[in-house]
Structure formats: structure tokens, C-alpha cells
Motif scaffolding. Structure first.
Motif, short mmCIF file in Angstrom:
data_model
loop_
_atom_site.label_atom_id
_atom_site.label_comp_id
_atom_site.label_asym_id
_atom_site.label_seq_id
_atom_site.Cartn_x
_atom_site.Cartn_y
_atom_site.Cartn_z
N GLU A 55 0.83 -1.20 0.00
CA GLU A 55 0.00 0.00 0.00
C GLU A 55 0.86 1.25 0.00
N GLU A 56 0.31 2.29 -0.58
CA GLU A 56 1.00 3.58 -0.65
C GLU A 56 0.01 4.68 -0.33
N VAL A 57 0.34 5.50 0.67
CA VAL A 57 -0.53 6.60 1.06
C VAL A 57 -0.45 7.69 -0.01
N SER A 58 -1.63 8.07 -0.51
CA SER A 58 -1.66 9.10 -1.56
C SER A 58 -2.26 10.42 -1.07
N VAL A 59 -3.22 10.37 -0.13
CA VAL A 59 -3.86 11.59 0.36
C VAL A 59 -4.13 11.45 1.86
N VAL A 60 -3.85 12.52 2.60
CA VAL A 60 -4.20 12.61 4.02
C VAL A 60 -4.93 13.94 4.22
N SER A 61 -6.10 13.88 4.82
CA SER A 61 -6.87 15.10 5.02
C SER A 61 -7.38 15.18 6.45
N TRP A 62 -7.48 16.42 6.97
CA TRP A 62 -8.04 16.70 8.30
C TRP A 62 -9.32 17.50 8.11
N GLU A 63 -10.38 17.10 8.82
CA GLU A 63 -11.66 17.79 8.75
C GLU A 63 -12.23 18.00 10.15
N ARG A 64 -13.18 18.92 10.24
CA ARG A 64 -13.86 19.17 11.51
C ARG A 64 -15.35 19.37 11.24
N GLU A 65 -16.18 18.85 12.18
CA GLU A 65 -17.62 19.07 12.12
C GLU A 65 -18.15 19.28 13.53
N PRO A 66 -19.30 19.93 13.70
CA PRO A 66 -19.85 20.16 15.04
C PRO A 66 -20.11 18.83 15.76
N GLU A 67 -19.97 18.87 17.08
CA GLU A 67 -20.18 17.66 17.86
C GLU A 67 -21.65 17.26 17.90
N SER A 68 -22.54 18.22 17.78
CA SER A 68 -23.97 17.93 17.80
C SER A 68 -24.66 18.71 16.70
N PHE A 70 -28.34 18.29 13.76
CA PHE A 70 -29.04 17.36 12.86
C PHE A 70 -28.31 17.21 11.53
N HIS A 71 -27.75 18.30 11.03
CA HIS A 71 -27.07 18.25 9.74
C HIS A 71 -25.70 18.93 9.87
N PRO A 72 -24.77 18.28 10.54
CA PRO A 72 -23.45 18.89 10.72
C PRO A 72 -22.70 19.02 9.39
N GLU A 73 -22.08 20.17 9.19
CA GLU A 73 -21.32 20.42 7.98
C GLU A 73 -19.83 20.26 8.26
N LYS A 74 -19.18 19.47 7.44
CA LYS A 74 -17.75 19.25 7.59
C LYS A 74 -16.98 20.40 6.95
N ALA A 75 -15.89 20.76 7.61
CA ALA A 75 -15.00 21.79 7.07
C ALA A 75 -13.61 21.18 6.94
N THR A 76 -13.04 21.26 5.75
CA THR A 76 -11.70 20.74 5.52
C THR A 76 -10.68 21.73 6.07
N LEU A 77 -9.80 21.24 6.93
CA LEU A 77 -8.80 22.10 7.57
C LEU A 77 -7.44 22.03 6.87
N ALA A 78 -7.05 20.84 6.42
CA ALA A 78 -5.74 20.70 5.79
C ALA A 78 -5.72 19.42 4.95
N THR A 79 -4.82 19.41 3.96
CA THR A 79 -4.70 18.26 3.07
C THR A 79 -3.24 18.04 2.72
N CYS A 80 -2.84 16.78 2.68
CA CYS A 80 -1.51 16.39 2.21
C CYS A 80 -1.70 15.47 1.01
N SER A 81 -1.12 15.82 -0.12
CA SER A 81 -1.31 15.00 -1.32
C SER A 81 -0.14 15.22 -2.27
N GLY A 82 -0.18 14.49 -3.39
CA GLY A 82 0.85 14.64 -4.41
C GLY A 82 2.12 13.90 -4.05
N ARG A 83 3.09 14.07 -4.91
CA ARG A 83 4.39 13.40 -4.69
C ARG A 83 5.06 13.95 -3.44
#
Length: 271
Positions: A55-68, A70-83
Motif C-alpha cells: 500500500e502507498e498513502v496518496s492523500v491525508v486530510s483533516w476535517e472538523r464538524e460540530p459535535e452535535s 441534525f445536519h453537521p457540515e464538515k470543514a476541511t482544515l488541511a490536506t496532504c497529497s501529491g508526490r
């Protein structure tokens, strides 16, 4: 030739359906949750990535959403990708880095809006994903300390509203609780009073990293304490009276002695 094909297909099937060995990728966050963060400080999360030799890791991402919600929206905080897995945060105060088998997220100037459920997702070269979660909350100061009593059993219970990691301690007449007064429960919230009679001031102090607060239960005054104070006051008053009377008698005696001497001298002069 058929035997070779059969063996090759067996090997392919074994690799495809192998449970966790050469093919299983996993990720888990190292921080013990929930993670409490003091406002204004930095939030630091670390996650360990484990992948097999195929296996080879290609993408790593961090996200955050409210703890409570009915319809929590995720927010992308950071991403690691590419060579070489180059990393970038979506906000100036968000930083992320990727090591050989570890990824770390840092959010500077943490505020209450940064609380929620954080997720780190790892994707391999085939598109397979695995995710780990961690709850992050704001570190709260101590609020609304109160003391209640079960008079029939001489038990005092200390309560606190919503402070983070509260530490409880008890005082009797501003002195730490001793065996002569009673015993405190392991969590510090309850005081079992064994002293007789049940009297005096009992104070519960609750503290954490942001400060402390206290509440006091006042029972009947302790008799020994009241009698001792009264005795001291009476003795002091008596000493003052005795000293005043003695001073007055000495002064009067000295005055009369001086008058007698002056009268005797006057008679001698007249004769």
C-alpha cells in the motif's frame, strides 16, 4: 502450465482477501479524547498511519464538524497529497505536516468555534479510505460552586456547574480537613462529617487550570470556640479593670504622702 496458473490465481486471491497483513491500512489519533483546549492556546493533534508493503498513502486530510446537530457540515482544515505528500492548511492559523508514519495538525489561537469532532482520513493509491475521529472541546473555568447537606447523616456534597477537570478540596474553619472532623470521598465532592457536635464553617474549594471558586456551609457555632473566645474577652476586661484600680490606688497613695510631707514642713516653719 495449468498448475502454474492455478497457483498464481491462488496467490492473487490470498492477497485480495487477506484480512490484515500486507494489505490493511489503518490510522488512529494518538491524543486521549476528549481533548480540552484553553482558548487562545494551540490545538495539537497527532495521528499514526500504518500501511502494508503493498500500500502507498496518496492523500491525508483533516476535517472538523460540530459535535452535535441534525445536519453537521464538515470543514476541511488541511490536506496532504501529491508526490512526497505536500501539505497545506485552508486557514493561516492551521498547520499540518506528514512524517513517515505520522501526521500532525496544529490550530493556533484556538477559540470555542474550533471545538467539534476532528477526523483524519487516509487514502491509498487504490482509492481505499480509512478514518479516525477525535472530540475536541473548549476548556472551561469553574462556575457556580454550591454545597448541599444531608443533615440526618451529616454529609456535605459539593457541586460545580460545568468547569473542566474540577479538583475538589474541603476546609473546616479555614483549615484542611483532619480525621477529627471527618473524611472526604475519593473524588473530593463529598465530606462525611464525624465530629460531634456538627458545628462551624465548612468550605468547598473547586479549582482547575483557569482559577478557582468556593462555597461555604455554616452550621451552628462551635461551643468550645465560643466559650474560649468569651473567656479571653472576660479575662482581658478584668485585667484592664484591675490594672486601672491598682494604678488609681497607687496614684492616690502617692498624692496623700506628698501632702503629708508638705504639711509637716509647713508646721516646722511656723514653730
Amino acid at each position: 502450465m495449468d498448475l502454474r496458473r492455478f497457483i498464481c490465481w491462488r496467490l492473487v486471491l490470498l492477497l485480495l482477501f487477506m484480512p490484515c497483513g500486507l494489505r490493511c491500512m489503518s490510522v488512529h489519533i494518538l491524543n486521549e479524547e476528549p481533548v480540552y483546549v484553553i482558548p487562545g492556546s494551540s490545538l495539537d493533534l497527532k495521528a499514526r498511519v500504518e500501511n502494508g508493503p503493498l500500500e502507498e498513502v496518496s492523500v491525508v486530510s483533516w476535517e472538523r464538524e460540530p459535535e452535535s446537530g441534525f445536519h453537521p457540515e464538515k470543514a476541511t482544515l488541511a490536506t496532504c497529497s501529491g508526490r512526497g505528500l505536500k501539505c497545506a492548511g485552508t486557514r493561516p492559523n492551521v498547520h499540518v505536516n506528514m512524517g513517515q508514519q505520522e501526521t500532525a495538525l496544529q490550530v493556533n489561537g484556538y477559540s470555542s468555534t474550533d471545538s467539534g469532532v476532528y477526523a483524519v482520513t487516509v487514502e491509498d493509491h487504490t482509492g481505499a479510505k480509512t478514518t479516525a475521529h477525535c472530540i475536541v472541546r473548549t476548556y472551561e473555568e469553574v462556575h457556580h460552586v454550591s454545597v448541599s447537606i444531608n443533615a440526618s447523616h451529616s454529609v456535605l456534597v459539593c457541586g460545580e456547574a460545568w468547569g473542566t477537570e474540577p479538583n475538589f478540596s474541603w476546609l473546616h474553619e479555614r483549615v484542611a480537613i483532619t480525621k477529627n472532623v471527618g473524611r472526604v470521598s475519593k473524588d473530593g465532592t463529598t465530606l462525611f462529617v464525624t465530629m460531634t457536635p456538627f458545628c462551624g464553617h465548612f468550605t468547598c474549594m473547586v479549582s482547575n487550570k483557569l482559577g478557582y471558586s468556593s462555597a461555604t456551609y455554616t452550621a451552628a457555632p462551635c461551643e468550645t470556640e465560643a466559650r474560649g473566645t468569651t473567656a479571653v474577652v472576660v479575662c482581658f476586661v478584668l485585667l484592664l479593670l484591675f490594672g486601672g484600680v491598682l494604678t488609681f490606688l497607687l496614684w492616690r497613695r502617692h498624692k496623700h504622702a506628698n501632702r503629708g510631707e508638705r504639711l509637716h514642713e509647713h508646721l516646722d516653719d511656723t514653730i
